[in-house]
Design an enzyme around this catalytic site. Structure first.
Site, PDB file in Angstrom:
ATOM      1  N   HIS A 308       0.853  -1.187   0.000  1.00 55.67           N
ATOM      2  CA  HIS A 308       0.000   0.000   0.000  1.00 55.67           C
ATOM      3  C   HIS A 308       0.884   1.230   0.000  1.00 55.67           C
ATOM      4  CE1 HIS A 308      -3.128   2.844   1.133  1.00 55.67           C
ATOM      5  NE2 HIS A 308      -3.960   1.932   0.661  1.00 55.67           N
ATOM      6  N   ASP A 366      -7.896  -5.608   0.216  1.00 56.87           N
ATOM      7  CA  ASP A 366      -8.393  -6.454  -0.866  1.00 56.87           C
ATOM      8  C   ASP A 366      -7.952  -7.907  -0.746  1.00 56.87           C
ATOM      9  OD1 ASP A 366      -9.841  -4.536  -2.198  1.00 56.87           O
ATOM     10  OD2 ASP A 366      -8.064  -3.759  -3.192  1.00 56.87           O
TER      11      ASP A 366
HETATM   12  N1  CMC Z   1       4.236  -7.555  -4.784  1.00 57.12           N
HETATM   13  C1  CMC Z   1       5.574  -7.539  -4.970  1.00 57.12           C
HETATM   14  N2  CMC Z   1       6.320  -6.417  -4.856  1.00 57.12           N
HETATM   15  C2  CMC Z   1       5.692  -5.278  -4.555  1.00 57.12           C
HETATM   16  C3  CMC Z   1       4.296  -5.225  -4.348  1.00 57.12           C
HETATM   17  C4  CMC Z   1       3.574  -6.437  -4.474  1.00 57.12           C
HETATM   18  N3  CMC Z   1       2.242  -6.428  -4.295  1.00 57.12           N
HETATM   19  N4  CMC Z   1       3.933  -3.946  -4.064  1.00 57.12           N
HETATM   20  C5  CMC Z   1       5.043  -3.234  -4.093  1.00 57.12           C
HETATM   21  N5  CMC Z   1       6.130  -4.023  -4.393  1.00 57.12           N
HETATM   22  C6  CMC Z   1       7.518  -3.608  -4.473  1.00 57.12           C
HETATM   23  C7  CMC Z   1       7.803  -2.876  -5.771  1.00 57.12           C
HETATM   24  O1  CMC Z   1       8.249  -3.729  -6.779  1.00 57.12           O
HETATM   25  C8  CMC Z   1       8.853  -1.889  -5.343  1.00 57.12           C
HETATM   26  O2  CMC Z   1      10.092  -2.551  -5.305  1.00 57.12           O
HETATM   27  P1  CMC Z   1      11.465  -1.759  -5.671  1.00 57.12           P
HETATM   28  O3  CMC Z   1      11.597  -0.686  -4.636  1.00 57.12           O
HETATM   29  O4  CMC Z   1      12.518  -2.808  -5.593  1.00 57.12           O
HETATM   30  O5  CMC Z   1      11.266  -1.218  -7.055  1.00 57.12           O
HETATM   31  C9  CMC Z   1       8.492  -1.535  -3.885  1.00 57.12           C
HETATM   32  O6  CMC Z   1       7.736  -2.677  -3.412  1.00 57.12           O
HETATM   33  C10 CMC Z   1       7.633  -0.289  -3.752  1.00 57.12           C
HETATM   34  O7  CMC Z   1       6.538  -0.403  -4.651  1.00 57.12           O
HETATM   35  P2  CMC Z   1       5.859   0.823  -5.409  1.00 57.12           P
HETATM   36  O8  CMC Z   1       5.112   0.324  -6.594  1.00 57.12           O
HETATM   37  O9  CMC Z   1       6.871   1.903  -5.600  1.00 57.12           O
HETATM   38  O10 CMC Z   1       4.837   1.291  -4.262  1.00 57.12           O
HETATM   39  P3  CMC Z   1       3.574   2.170  -4.489  1.00 57.12           P
HETATM   40  O11 CMC Z   1       3.333   2.855  -3.205  1.00 57.12           O
HETATM   41  O12 CMC Z   1       3.720   3.008  -5.715  1.00 57.12           O
HETATM   42  O13 CMC Z   1       2.438   1.087  -4.815  1.00 57.12           O
HETATM   43  C11 CMC Z   1       0.613  -0.382  -4.645  1.00 57.12           C
HETATM   44  C12 CMC Z   1       1.425   0.711  -3.943  1.00 57.12           C
HETATM   45  C13 CMC Z   1      -0.614  -0.702  -3.787  1.00 57.12           C
HETATM   46  C14 CMC Z   1       0.132   0.127  -6.009  1.00 57.12           C
HETATM   47  C15 CMC Z   1       1.489  -1.642  -4.813  1.00 57.12           C
HETATM   48  O14 CMC Z   1       1.903  -2.125  -3.580  1.00 57.12           O
HETATM   49  C16 CMC Z   1       0.778  -2.750  -5.619  1.00 57.12           C
HETATM   50  O15 CMC Z   1       0.822  -2.737  -6.863  1.00 57.12           O
HETATM   51  N6  CMC Z   1       0.130  -3.728  -4.921  1.00 57.12           N
HETATM   52  C17 CMC Z   1      -0.656  -4.752  -5.578  1.00 57.12           C
HETATM   53  C18 CMC Z   1      -2.009  -4.178  -5.983  1.00 57.12           C
HETATM   54  C19 CMC Z   1      -2.936  -3.993  -4.809  1.00 57.12           C
HETATM   55  O16 CMC Z   1      -3.113  -4.883  -3.968  1.00 57.12           O
HETATM   56  N7  CMC Z   1      -3.607  -2.817  -4.769  1.00 57.12           N
HETATM   57  C20 CMC Z   1      -4.635  -2.519  -3.748  1.00 57.12           C
HETATM   58  C21 CMC Z   1      -4.248  -1.400  -2.858  1.00 57.12           C
HETATM   59  S1  CMC Z   1      -5.319  -1.306  -1.401  1.00 57.12           S
HETATM   60  C22 CMC Z   1      -6.892  -0.960  -2.053  1.00 57.12           C
HETATM   61  C23 CMC Z   1      -6.978   0.410  -2.586  1.00 57.12           C
HETATM   62  O17 CMC Z   1      -6.957   1.368  -1.765  1.00 57.12           O
HETATM   63  O18 CMC Z   1      -7.130   0.575  -3.792  1.00 57.12           O
END
Ligand code: CMC
Length: 431
Positions: A308, A366
């Site tokens: 998140h 989720d």
């Molecule tokens: N699985 C594997 N690696 C992950 C994941 C994951 N679910 N989420 C983040 N990472 C890694 C990512 O690869 C990155 O690694 P590095 O620093 O080596 O490049 C690091 O963690 C930080 O990730 P980010 O994408 O920069 O983080 P963000 O804050 O931009 O993204 C997120 C947040 C929710 C989009 C992301 O964690 C994700 O894609 N999760 C899966 C989708 C999901 O479950 N979304 C629902 C969110 S809660 C409901 C809502 O409010 O919508």
């Protein structure tokens, strides 16, 4: 305009620029860079808004390190335990918990608006039967502005309130109609003797040829899912609603924009993607393969339902959702559900894994919601529409807060241009 509580200094070359600091009730101070461009001819750069507060808001507060979520100051676990969805709607919209008379009045107002204009039935019928219900919802909710002309004037506070009530009341009806249409069953009209969550389940699962009794435990679980999704401060879809609304667009168009943004798998679409992933994993012995894929930089796969932007400790909504999943499966007599087993084991393994620990990746709301909705009988394509109907109150509360602010102006980010510099047009025969 907030009151400045200090000054930050930014040194650009030999010039020092003073920037006001504001202190919130909770959370980090903010530096006001609104005059930066005028004073320095520079913009700030923050793709994805990781360090940017885009507005003032008094609705929801999240402390990502503590795993805390407050609506108007009340913790989500207390609300999930003791309140109910419509009371939370009142709280989000009006800022205080209602007394008994206010609650009855609010429930009546919402209940009086649950039906949609009969002409909208024809509108639904224009869609293909195999349309994703989110596609139908984006279209139908946007089209509400073509049906409810008496609540489109954003400058009239009464019309804004009526639009809010209409949307809270009609979104479950629209989501249920999208579902019924996709399975080829007749639309079921709302039944106003039922509470909000039971009415939604009734509209989804009743058929004209037989009696349908809503199970109170399922209705309570549905109500809780709605509460846990009601608002989440300035997330992508809420910011979309605010940006759309900042131009003066009508509230129905703005909520349709929010629904479109929510659809993506990184946001509300994650609940569908998560259950599909758990089913694809299938058995506990295949988990290590998927953990390895999630860690592989060259593989775009992510563990859906994990991570998140704000929560870096745990998602308090996920804790409540996990309890609900156990309750619902117990009630439905579903023991040893393979998807739940995979989910629990995946959570256990991931939470012991250095990759997930170091990146502070925890199950989010989720991760377990899909298991509950699946046990209730919803297809995965309905998971995100249910998120959308639950989040509508958050979107509309944030929209009302913005429009009610006299200093509000159109949102207009700037950019770091990296395209071609000036060049002269070349006629086609010379290219
Ligand atoms: N699985 C594997 N690696 C992950 C994941 C994951 N679910 N989420 C983040 N990472 C890694 C990512 O690869 C990155 O690694 P590095 O620093 O080596 O490049 C690091 O963690 C930080 O990730 P980010 O994408 O920069 O983080 P963000 O804050 O931009 O993204 C997120 C947040 C929710 C989009 C992301 O964690 C994700 O894609 N999760 C899966 C989708 C999901 O479950 N979304 C629902 C969110 S809660 C409901 C809502 O409010 O919508």
């Amino acid at each position: 305009m907030p009151k400045s509580t200090g000054t930050a200094q930014l040194k650009v070359g030999d010039k020092t620029i003073d920037l006001p600091i504001y202190s919130p009730t909770l959370g980090p101070d903010v530096v006001d860079i609104g005059k930066l461009y005028a004073q320095s001819d520079m913009f700030t750069y923050d793709p994805g808004f990781t360090s940017t507060a885009a507005c003032e808001s008094a609705i929801t507060y999240i402390d990502g390190d503590k795993g805390e979520l407050l609506h108007r100051g009340y913790p989500i676990d207390q609300l999930a335990q003791d309140s109910h969805f419509l009371e939370v709607c009142y709280l989000l919209l009006f800022g205080e918990l209602p007394n008994k008379a206010e609650m009855i009045d609010f429930e009546q107002r919402v209940t009086n608006h649950t039906m949609v204009h009969e002409q909208m039935h024809n509108f639904f019928r224009g869609f293909r039967r195999d349309s994703h219900p989110m596609a139908t919802m984006v279209g139908v909710v946007g089209a509400m502005s073509a049906f409810y002309h008496d609540s489109l004037d954003i400058n009239d506070p009464w019309q804004r309130e009526v639009a809010a009530i209409r949307m809270i009341a009609k979104l479950p009806t629209i989501a249920a109609m999208a579902y019924k249409y996709s399975v080829g069953q007749p639309f079921v009209y709302p039944k106003n003797s039922l509470d909000y969550a039971s009415n939604f389940l009734h509209m989804c699962f009743a058929v004209p040829c037989e009696e349908y009794q809503v199970n109170p435990i399922l209705s309570k679980a549905m109500d809780r899912i709605m509460m846990l999704h009601a608002d989440h401060e300035q997330n992508a879809s809420t910011s979309t609603v605010r940006l759309a609304g900042s131009s003066g667009a009508n509230p129905f168009a703005c909520i349709a924009a929010g629904i479109a943004c929510l659809w993506g798998p990184a946001h509300g679409g994650a609940n569908q993607a998560c259950l599909e992933m758990l089913r694809e994993i299938g058995t506990v012995d295949r988990i290590p393969e998927y953990i390895a894929r999630a860690k592989d930089k060259d593989d775009p796969f992510r563990l859906m339902g994990f991570g998140h932007r704000v929560y870096k400790n745990f998602d308090p909504r996920a804790t409540v959702m996990k309890e609900s999943a156990d309750e619902v499966l117990e009630l439905m007599g579903i023991h040893n559900n393979p998807t739940l087993q995979v989910a629990k084991e995946l959570e256990r393994i991931a939470l012991e894994d250095d990759y997930f620990i170091s990146k502070k990746l925890y199950p989010n709301v989720d991760f377990y919601s899909g298991i509950i909705l699946d046990a209730m009988g919803f297809p995965t394509s309905m998971f995100t529409p249910i998120f959308a109907l639950s989040r509508t109150v958050g979107w509309i509360s944030q929209w009302r807060e913005m429009i009610g602010d006299p200093t509000q102006k159109i949102g207009r980010p700037r950019q770091l241009y990296i395209g071609e510099a000036h060049r002269d047009y070349v006629p086609v025969e010379k290219r």
